[in-house]
Design an enzyme around this catalytic site. Structure first.
Site, PDB file in Angstrom:
ATOM      1  N   ASP A 230       0.856  -1.183   0.000  1.00  0.00           N
ATOM      2  CA  ASP A 230       0.000   0.000   0.000  1.00  0.00           C
ATOM      3  C   ASP A 230       0.896   1.239   0.000  1.00  0.00           C
ATOM      4  O   ASP A 230       2.022   1.157  -0.471  1.00  0.00           O
ATOM      5  CB  ASP A 230      -0.972  -0.068   1.199  1.00  0.00           C
ATOM      6  N   HIS A 253       2.142   2.028  -3.177  1.00  0.00           N
ATOM      7  CA  HIS A 253       1.214   2.974  -3.793  1.00  0.00           C
ATOM      8  C   HIS A 253       1.725   4.409  -3.748  1.00  0.00           C
ATOM      9  O   HIS A 253       0.984   5.342  -3.987  1.00  0.00           O
ATOM     10  CB  HIS A 253      -0.168   2.880  -3.132  1.00  0.00           C
TER      11      HIS A 253
END
Ligand SMILES: *[C@@H]1O[C@H](CO)[C@@H](O)[C@H](O)[C@H]1NC(C)=O
Length: 406
Positions: A230, A253
């Site tokens: 993430d 991310h």
């Protein structure tokens, strides 16, 4: 004739020895070794109680104020369940020097480790705690498998290492592996320094953000390497005076301000510097993200400077229409006002055609966006830019051509 030389020489010697003896005796050091409290380095016997006992001793002992208190963890693997290291303590400073690895219990006990407000290792209400060294292993892989299988009964899991309501915290050389959820969370803290962190989790591990900061001021994150499933670093509501420098991010991310605007009443994000970051194969580079619904939140005075993008899907992104599962937001506009955001010296390669996307709130256009010296390519050609409700200016060389309005 020798006297004038010898006397000053003796004086210097006397002065030096005085200095040495004061510096070695003035600051007493007390070390609590967790093994002496019953911790077992074999990785199988539960050492939770020993760690808590060492903490209680360190936290509650009455020392002269200059005493340095060290909790020492030697080499080895220490199995630990969920723990709160709770203040307030009697002492100004407590240092954890950890040569060993702390290991979380496996999935069958996840209910237990998520108990702690969703944290495995939590420091609450402490002042002047340093952590030097340490590998912490959340053993999250089986929980990720459960979540990825679409089973909605999976436990939500725990953050590896959390700090809440704490001041003057230092983490130096912390390695966080395979967290079930976020790796390191800094929540309602002031003056925190993270240096030389390593975060590692599988690229497809859900919600394993590297470092998350919220409701905190004067946090510095330096010289760290984050590879996760993430956000490498996520910056939540109420973060002010945050400095991030010299980070390698990817997979992951990217570095994200947000998601903001989840709540109607929400503290803003102000004065954030993100400097000298390399993004390698990440989903986003530098992103600001808000829910598409009313909120008092805001993001302003943000600087993204000196970033290298290597095959990044969305190198520069503002997305104010975040609405997962299209629930509780469709048809609404984000109330989060975004202003004074500068992108300076951002270059490299985009994995998609649109490398710069400003998708701002129709209600509050993004204001005072600045692009300076930006060069992003897609398949060896200039990439493209896309703007909605975005105002600002450019200077220097900017590619793709800016779509900002005045
Ligand atoms: C912004 O934050 C930095 C630390 O990251 C701090 O040094 C600086 O003084 C802050 N600027 C303002 C205007 O508060």
């Amino acid at each position: 004739m020798t006297q004038p030389i010898i006397i000053p020489f003796l004086l210097v010697l006397a002065f030096l020895s005085l200095f040495r003896s004061t510096s070695s005796t003035a600051i007493p050091i007390i070390t609590y070794n967790v093994v002496n409290f019953g911790a077992n380095p074999n990785g199988e016997v539960d050492s939770t109680h020993a760690f808590l006992s060492a903490w209680d001793k360190a936290c509650n002992s009455n020392m002269v104020s200059s005493t340095i208190i060290i909790i020492y963890v030697p080499l080895g693997r220490f199995l630990i369940g969920s723990v709160v290291f709770k203040g307030k303590c009697n002492n100004i400073e407590i240092t954890f020097r950890i040569d060993g690895t702390l290991v979380a219990p496996l999935l069958s006990k996840y209910g237990e480790i998520g108990n702690n407000n969703g944290n495995w290792l939590l420091f609450d209400d402490v002042d002047g705690v340093s952590i030097i060294g340490v590998v912490i292993d959340g053993q999250g892989a089986s929980l990720w498998d459960c979540k990825r299988s679409g089973n909605y009964k999976c436990p939500s899991g725990a953050t590896n290492l959390g700090f809440t309501n704490s001041n003057n915290i230092m983490m130096n050389g912390v390695t966080s592996l395979n967290s079930q959820m976020f790796h390191i969370v800094i929540d309602r803290c002031h003056n925190v320094k993270v240096e030389g962190a390593k975060v590692l989790a599988a690229a497809n591990s859900p919600n394993t953000d590297g470092i998350h900061v919220q409701l905190s001021s004067s946090v510095t994150i330096l010289d760290s390497n984050i590879a996760t499933g993430d956000d490498c670093i996520s910056i939540g509501a109420g973060t002010t005076n945050l400095w991030i420098e010299n980070i390698a991010c990817g997979p992951g991310h990217g570095i994200s301000v947000g998601s903001l605007g989840k709540e109607v009443e929400e503290a803003g994000v102000q004065n954030v510097t993100v400097k000298t970051v390399t993004f390698i194969g990440t989903e986003n580079g530098v992103r600001i993200k808000s829910w598409g619904r009313p909120s008092s939140g805001f993001a302003k005075d943000i600087l993204f400077q000196h970033a290298t993008m290597i095959n990044v899907q969305n190198p520069i992104l503002i997305d104010q229409n975040y609405c997962p599962d299209q629930k509780n937001c469709p048809g609404q506009n984000s109330g989060v006002e975004i202003s004074n955001v500068k992108y300076e010296d951002i270059h490299g390669t985009s994995a998609t055609e649109v490398a710069v996307r400003f998708n701002c709130s129709p209600k509050y256009a993004c204001k005072a966006i600045t692009l300076e010296d930006v060069k992003l390519t897609y398949q060896n050609k200039p990439a493209e830019a896309s703007c909605n409700h975005a105002r600002g200016t450019t200077s220097g060389f900017v590619q793709p051509n800016s779509c900002l309005q005045f």
